[in-house]
Design an enzyme around this catalytic site. Structure first.
Site, mmCIF file in Angstrom:
data_model
loop_
_atom_site.group_PDB
_atom_site.id
_atom_site.type_symbol
_atom_site.label_atom_id
_atom_site.label_comp_id
_atom_site.label_asym_id
_atom_site.label_seq_id
_atom_site.Cartn_x
_atom_site.Cartn_y
_atom_site.Cartn_z
ATOM 1 N N LYS A 13 -40.965 -65.315 -57.203
ATOM 2 C CA LYS A 13 -40.981 -64.533 -58.447
ATOM 3 C C LYS A 13 -39.590 -64.003 -58.807
ATOM 4 O O LYS A 13 -39.176 -64.103 -59.951
ATOM 5 C CB LYS A 13 -41.927 -63.325 -58.321
ATOM 6 N N ARG A 88 -50.146 -54.926 -60.058
ATOM 7 C CA ARG A 88 -50.669 -55.587 -58.869
ATOM 8 C C ARG A 88 -52.077 -55.139 -58.529
ATOM 9 O O ARG A 88 -52.657 -55.647 -57.568
ATOM 10 C CB ARG A 88 -49.785 -55.242 -57.681
ATOM 11 N N ARG A 127 -36.716 -66.270 -45.082
ATOM 12 C CA ARG A 127 -36.021 -65.170 -45.741
ATOM 13 C C ARG A 127 -35.778 -64.020 -44.752
ATOM 14 O O ARG A 127 -34.752 -63.350 -44.802
ATOM 15 C CB ARG A 127 -36.849 -64.675 -46.937
ATOM 16 N N ARG A 133 -35.243 -58.524 -44.350
ATOM 17 C CA ARG A 133 -36.046 -57.511 -45.044
ATOM 18 C C ARG A 133 -37.079 -56.923 -44.084
ATOM 19 O O ARG A 133 -37.757 -57.657 -43.372
ATOM 20 C CB ARG A 133 -36.740 -58.153 -46.248
ATOM 21 N N ARG A 144 -49.382 -58.621 -46.122
ATOM 22 C CA ARG A 144 -49.047 -58.688 -47.552
ATOM 23 C C ARG A 144 -49.818 -59.792 -48.257
ATOM 24 O O ARG A 144 -50.255 -59.628 -49.396
ATOM 25 C CB ARG A 144 -47.534 -58.888 -47.727
#
Ligand code: ADP
Length: 195
Positions: A13, A88, A127, A133, A144
């Site tokens: 996204k 969301r 990632r 992160r 998630r």
């Protein structure tokens, strides 16, 4: 242009939001980015958000809604925006509807970026290695994806019912996906529907 970009974690996204926003000359507003900036800046909002983010949970609706309302009230959003990662939850959908109604505005389209779950996990783990992160660990990634399936996936049906939804395959090169999104938006606006 008032656009939403939705899709599971890892669907790409953020990357696509930047490209689409530039194409339409509107700001890309990412709730994830705003939360991360607040976490990094140790603001009160960041301190609240961090507990939820690190666990892979959503930040509470009232916190998120207030933050988005503030951001959309800024002058650069007057002529349009691309929201990435908001709404969301169904409660956030209602809150956004109310924000827009207050301004006599309405959404033009909702892009749903889809990807196969195995590919999502693969991308998120990659990632994690590259960017570190805090919410990209194995267990948090799984949480998630579950939260997305339970809370956010149902929003697609809601926006499809409003004839606003364009579903796009998120697999492939960045440019290829960007072209697909633009084509999907063009065919959506060409569709003979009453809004
Ligand atoms: P991703 O799409 O990879 O899950 P984001 O950068 O969009 O990541 O969001 C990171 C985190 O920020 C989410 O897991 C959640 O904790 C919080 N967050 C972002 N947007 C929202 C939202 N609309 N409502 C609640 N929490 C949010």
């Amino acid at each position: 242009m008032r656009l939403l970009l939705m899709g599971p974690p890892g669907a790409g996204k953020g990357t696509q939001a930047a490209a689409i926003a530039e194409r339409f000359g509107v700001p890309a507003v990412s709730t994830g980015d705003i939360f991360r900036a607040n976490v990094a800046g140790l603001t009160p909002l960041g301190r609240t958000a961090r507990r939820f983010m690190d666990a892979g949970e959503y930040v509470p609706d009232e916190v998120t809604n207030a933050m988005v309302a503030d951001r959309l009230a800024e002058a650069d959003c007057d002529a349009g925006f691309l929201l990435d990662g908001y709404p969301r939850t169904l409660q956030q959908v209602t809150a956004l509807d109310e924000m827009l109604e207050r301004d006599g505005a309405a959404l033009d389209a909702v892009v749903l970026l889809e990807a196969d779950p195995d590919e999502l996990v693969r991308r998120l783990l990659l990632r994690a290695q590259q960017q570190g992160r805090a919410d990209d660990t194995d267990a948090v990634i799984r949480r998630r994806l579950d939260v997305y399936a339970g809370e956010t996936a149902p929003l697609a049906a809601e926006y499809d019912g409003r004839r606003l939804l364009a579903t796009v395959d998120g697999l492939g090169a960045v440019d290829e996906v960007a072209q697909r999104i633009l084509a999907a938006l063009a065919s959506l606006s060409a569709r003979p529907v009453s809004r």
